[in-house]
Write an enzyme that holds these catalytic residues in place. Sequence first.
Site, PDB file in Angstrom:
ATOM      1  CE  LYS A 194     -18.250  17.045  14.315  1.00 46.43           C
ATOM      2  NZ  LYS A 194     -18.294  15.834  14.956  1.00 46.43           N
ATOM      3  CB  THR A 238      -0.955  -0.123   1.377  1.00 46.62           C
ATOM      4  OG1 THR A 238      -0.254  -0.008   2.316  1.00 46.62           O
ATOM      5  CG2 THR A 238      -1.798  -1.145   1.276  1.00 46.62           C
ATOM      6  CD1 TRP A 242     -20.068  14.645  10.417  1.00 49.83           C
ATOM      7  CD2 TRP A 242     -18.079  15.155   9.895  1.00 49.83           C
ATOM      8  NE1 TRP A 242     -19.486  14.028  11.440  1.00 49.83           N
ATOM      9  CE2 TRP A 242     -17.961  14.419  11.032  1.00 49.83           C
ATOM     10  CE3 TRP A 242     -16.711  15.288   9.479  1.00 49.83           C
ATOM     11  CZ2 TRP A 242     -17.009  13.892  11.929  1.00 49.83           C
ATOM     12  CZ3 TRP A 242     -15.488  14.982  10.360  1.00 49.83           C
ATOM     13  CH2 TRP A 242     -15.638  14.344  11.323  1.00 49.83           C
ATOM     14  CD  GLU A 266      -5.469  -2.675   1.507  1.00 55.91           C
ATOM     15  OE1 GLU A 266      -5.009  -1.676   2.445  1.00 55.91           O
ATOM     16  OE2 GLU A 266      -5.804  -1.919   0.274  1.00 55.91           O
TER      17      GLU A 266
END
Length: 537
Positions: free
Chosen positions: A439, A186, A444, A329
Amino acid sequence: MYGLMQPRPLTIAHILERAEALFAHKQVATAGVERLTYADVIAHARRLATVLDSLKVPSGARVATFASNSRRHLEIYLAVPATKRVLHTINIRLSADHLEYIVDHAEDDVVFVDRGLLARIWPSVDRLSRVRHWVVLPDGSDTALPADPRILGYDELIAGAVPFTGSFEDTFALADENLASGLCYTSGTTGPPKGVLYSHRSTVLHCLGTLAAGLIGLAESDVVMPIVPFFHANAWGLPYGALMAGASLVLPGSSAEPAHLSRLMEAERVTVAGAVPTVWTSLVPELRRHDLSAVRFLLGGGSAVPPALSETYRAALGVPITHSWGMTEVSPVGVIGGTRTQHREATALERVAVRAAQGQPLPLVNLRTVDVETGRELPRDGSAVGELQVAGPWVAGGYFRVDADDSFTDDGWLRTGDLATLDGDGYLRLVDRMKDLIKSGGEWISSVELEAVIASHPDVVEVAVIGRPDPRWAERPVAYVVLRDGSAVTAEELVRHITPMVARWWLPDEVVFMATLPRTGTGKLSKSALRDSVRST
């Protein structure tokens, strides 16, 4: 009671031998300068199999590549896993620290490297003592090679080798299909890179997923061009998928220049291509200069495809850029976008909205969203936002030599870190990365949605939105924007453009114009680099 079917394992050896037996005449074209048949490529792979034996590379050993998309790289893609070794593709854009960490952590035994890239990795060679051999792939460059006995020439090794003449599949007849076939790390943006270890079974099933009709649907009649690098999560399965289907392959080599890519697509009559959104953005000026009428499917991934970009391609070619979603993944493709039969009666605007979603999961892939605080599974109503979790036979169940229990649920699902909704048709729509949400004043703001509306301005080429610390509101959005050459659009004009589309408290406090945006090693926009620049000011 068990069924009475033959326990033949699913292996990459089958992909190789199927292509050899059925599609030997199909072609692999590299960078417009070389053209070989599948028969030629697989003959080289058979020679490479005995080369690996002569170099005493053990079964299960990691064999690394540090290379661009070429037919030699494709030969390594085939020979290494077909001989029960593990193909470890390394991102050629990694920093030296990450590169050294990955090669050492994987315990690579041999590294195959493009001649033009050797200078990038050679300064680390003394810290990579486990690597016994460095095999140099010709790439058209004339870079001087160090005088070192560990350096070997790929073409010389292949020319001097006796080909393996047996059946690769027969060597797997009694083997476990769960043997490791590939390793990919990754990006390491939130800590050290983590290794995802693919199996033969997972790779073959993922390959079949790329052939699924109505999704990517690779077919024998296709000409497939993986612009996405071979080191980027199996090149999204396109090389193995093309071989399985019998499609011809076009490989761009080391150049990602828009004119080079578009000329290749025109000359080779490419029908299917895959790339990250930044590449598709760079190709927009080329659309009117080249005949790309053979294209039937363009795949975008790695990050969200702005709807305006997709619609630009649909207007020019009649083919939108199709959204996908996946992760290293997930091998990496888990979801493919596009409209379905239920959208035939939808309005043009409604179909645009459907195409803007990430799409439906491939067969055998399961998705769910859960409440971040309670872990309760959320309804598929298209509005409930939760963490996306995924499960399936080509989804990682752990990481190579790393404990990461917090990445998986108690019942075995992968926690993706994405916030998303699922609707009644199973369509996934990403809201944001959990770490990228802003935020502000207790509410949000989705950076992804805000980026999409800013990108709808015709003069905006690229945009990234991050949250900047604010003493009153905790965070406020800041937009970093790249404009088309010659544009005189101001920050005020951009804000006026998006004001009807979002809540007023979503409007960015600042618009910063940049010549380019920072990128990760896989070509994605690097928001972490932007955050670092904010913290340092």
